[in-house]
Each structure stands twice: as structure tokens, then as C-alpha cells.
Write a protein that holds these residues in place. Structure first.
Motif, PDB file in Angstrom:
ATOM      1  N   UNK A  14       0.799  -1.218   0.000  1.00  0.00           N
ATOM      2  CA  UNK A  14       0.000   0.000   0.000  1.00  0.00           C
ATOM      3  C   UNK A  14       0.840   1.280   0.000  1.00  0.00           C
ATOM      4  N   UNK A  15       2.169   1.154   0.081  1.00  0.00           N
ATOM      5  CA  UNK A  15       3.038   2.337   0.073  1.00  0.00           C
ATOM      6  C   UNK A  15       3.964   2.377  -1.137  1.00  0.00           C
ATOM      7  N   UNK A  16       3.850   1.402  -2.033  1.00  0.00           N
ATOM      8  CA  UNK A  16       4.772   1.291  -3.169  1.00  0.00           C
ATOM      9  C   UNK A  16       4.780   2.552  -4.046  1.00  0.00           C
ATOM     10  N   UNK A  17       3.627   3.052  -4.429  1.00  0.00           N
ATOM     11  CA  UNK A  17       3.592   4.208  -5.339  1.00  0.00           C
ATOM     12  C   UNK A  17       4.194   5.445  -4.684  1.00  0.00           C
ATOM     13  N   UNK A  18       3.914   5.645  -3.409  1.00  0.00           N
ATOM     14  CA  UNK A  18       4.471   6.787  -2.689  1.00  0.00           C
ATOM     15  C   UNK A  18       5.998   6.670  -2.618  1.00  0.00           C
ATOM     16  N   UNK A  19       6.500   5.484  -2.354  1.00  0.00           N
ATOM     17  CA  UNK A  19       7.949   5.269  -2.274  1.00  0.00           C
ATOM     18  C   UNK A  19       8.588   5.470  -3.641  1.00  0.00           C
ATOM     19  N   UNK A  23      11.374   8.384  -4.290  1.00  0.00           N
ATOM     20  CA  UNK A  23      12.749   8.014  -4.628  1.00  0.00           C
ATOM     21  C   UNK A  23      13.347   8.890  -5.721  1.00  0.00           C
ATOM     22  N   UNK A  24      12.523   9.417  -6.590  1.00  0.00           N
ATOM     23  CA  UNK A  24      13.046  10.227  -7.695  1.00  0.00           C
ATOM     24  C   UNK A  24      13.872  11.391  -7.158  1.00  0.00           C
ATOM     25  N   UNK A  40      22.392   4.070  -5.658  1.00  0.00           N
ATOM     26  CA  UNK A  40      21.418   3.345  -6.464  1.00  0.00           C
ATOM     27  C   UNK A  40      20.390   2.676  -5.568  1.00  0.00           C
ATOM     28  N   UNK A  41      19.133   2.835  -5.932  1.00  0.00           N
ATOM     29  CA  UNK A  41      18.022   2.161  -5.265  1.00  0.00           C
ATOM     30  C   UNK A  41      17.190   1.544  -6.384  1.00  0.00           C
ATOM     31  N   UNK A  42      17.135   0.207  -6.420  1.00  0.00           N
ATOM     32  CA  UNK A  42      16.456  -0.487  -7.510  1.00  0.00           C
ATOM     33  C   UNK A  42      15.505  -1.535  -6.961  1.00  0.00           C
ATOM     34  N   UNK A  43      14.390  -1.705  -7.645  1.00  0.00           N
ATOM     35  CA  UNK A  43      13.431  -2.727  -7.235  1.00  0.00           C
ATOM     36  C   UNK A  43      14.014  -4.106  -7.481  1.00  0.00           C
ATOM     37  N   UNK A  77      10.214  11.569   5.700  1.00  0.00           N
ATOM     38  CA  UNK A  77       8.781  11.551   6.003  1.00  0.00           C
ATOM     39  C   UNK A  77       8.067  10.475   5.186  1.00  0.00           C
ATOM     40  N   UNK A  78       8.373  10.408   3.899  1.00  0.00           N
ATOM     41  CA  UNK A  78       7.718   9.445   3.006  1.00  0.00           C
ATOM     42  C   UNK A  78       8.029   8.008   3.408  1.00  0.00           C
ATOM     43  N   UNK A  79       9.261   7.754   3.807  1.00  0.00           N
ATOM     44  CA  UNK A  79       9.694   6.375   4.088  1.00  0.00           C
ATOM     45  C   UNK A  79       9.655   6.015   5.573  1.00  0.00           C
ATOM     46  N   UNK A  80       9.114   6.887   6.401  1.00  0.00           N
ATOM     47  CA  UNK A  80       9.059   6.619   7.839  1.00  0.00           C
ATOM     48  C   UNK A  80       8.384   5.274   8.121  1.00  0.00           C
ATOM     49  N   UNK A  81       9.028   4.479   8.970  1.00  0.00           N
ATOM     50  CA  UNK A  81       8.471   3.201   9.381  1.00  0.00           C
ATOM     51  C   UNK A  81       8.748   2.047   8.428  1.00  0.00           C
ATOM     52  N   UNK A  82       9.387   2.308   7.300  1.00  0.00           N
ATOM     53  CA  UNK A  82       9.710   1.242   6.346  1.00  0.00           C
ATOM     54  C   UNK A  82      10.883   0.428   6.903  1.00  0.00           C
TER      55      UNK A  82
END
Length: 93
Positions: A14-19, A23-24, A40-43, A77-82
């Protein structure tokens, strides 16, 4: 002595699109930092929701400056708790 961070973050579905969107800017800003050699951050192609992270900085000071900037950024803020799993080499004990 360079500092290298490797590992991954595991992102709930549920947080994939926000992440992905966050990331951009996070990648762009980090690559522009003094002392950033690579970032680098890659799926992960095999583990759903996992992003592999690989960073290299010229010095421990450059790496610490990155950490300070990142903690105060929109990315924090976007990635908090990940969930994160990282290994860092090259930092003095």
C-alpha cells in the motif's frame, strides 16, 4: 577510506507508489551531494516490495552529511516506518 552501504528496504504494497515517487528526488539529491560516488536504489526482480540499496561516499564525513540531510528530507517523512536492512563498511568505530 570510502564508506559503502548495501542492503534493502521492504515496502508494504500500500506504500509502493508513494515510495517510487519519493525516490526520484531522494536519488537526485543524494547523487548531487559532495562526496557521493554512487547511489542506487532499484526494485528487486525476485522479492516483491523490496528495493535494493547501494551507496558509496568518499569519506565518513560525506556519508554522515548525507545521513543528516536525508533525516531532514521529504524522503524521511515518506519512508518513515519502512523496514530497512543495511550493512555499512568504512566507518570508524
Amino acid at each position: 577510506m570510502t564508506v559503502i552501504l548495501t542492503g534493502h528496504i521492504d515496502v508494504p504494497a500500500d506504500r509502493m507508489e508513494q515510495i517510487r515517487a519519493g525516490l526520484i528526488d531522494h536519488i537526485r539529491l543524494t547523487r548531487a551531494e559532495p562526496g557521493c560516488i554512487s547511489f542506487d536504489v532499484t526494485e528487486d526482480p525476485e522479492v516483491q516490495g523490496r528495493f535494493n540499496v547501494a551507496e558509496e561516499f568518499t569519506t565518513p564525513e560525506a556519508f554522515e552529511a548525507h545521513q543528516i540531510r536525508a533525516r531532514a528530507s521529504d524522503w524521511a517523512r515518506i519512508s518513515e516506518g519502512i523496514a530497512r536492512s543495511y550493512t555499512v563498511t568504512g566507518m570508524p568505530i
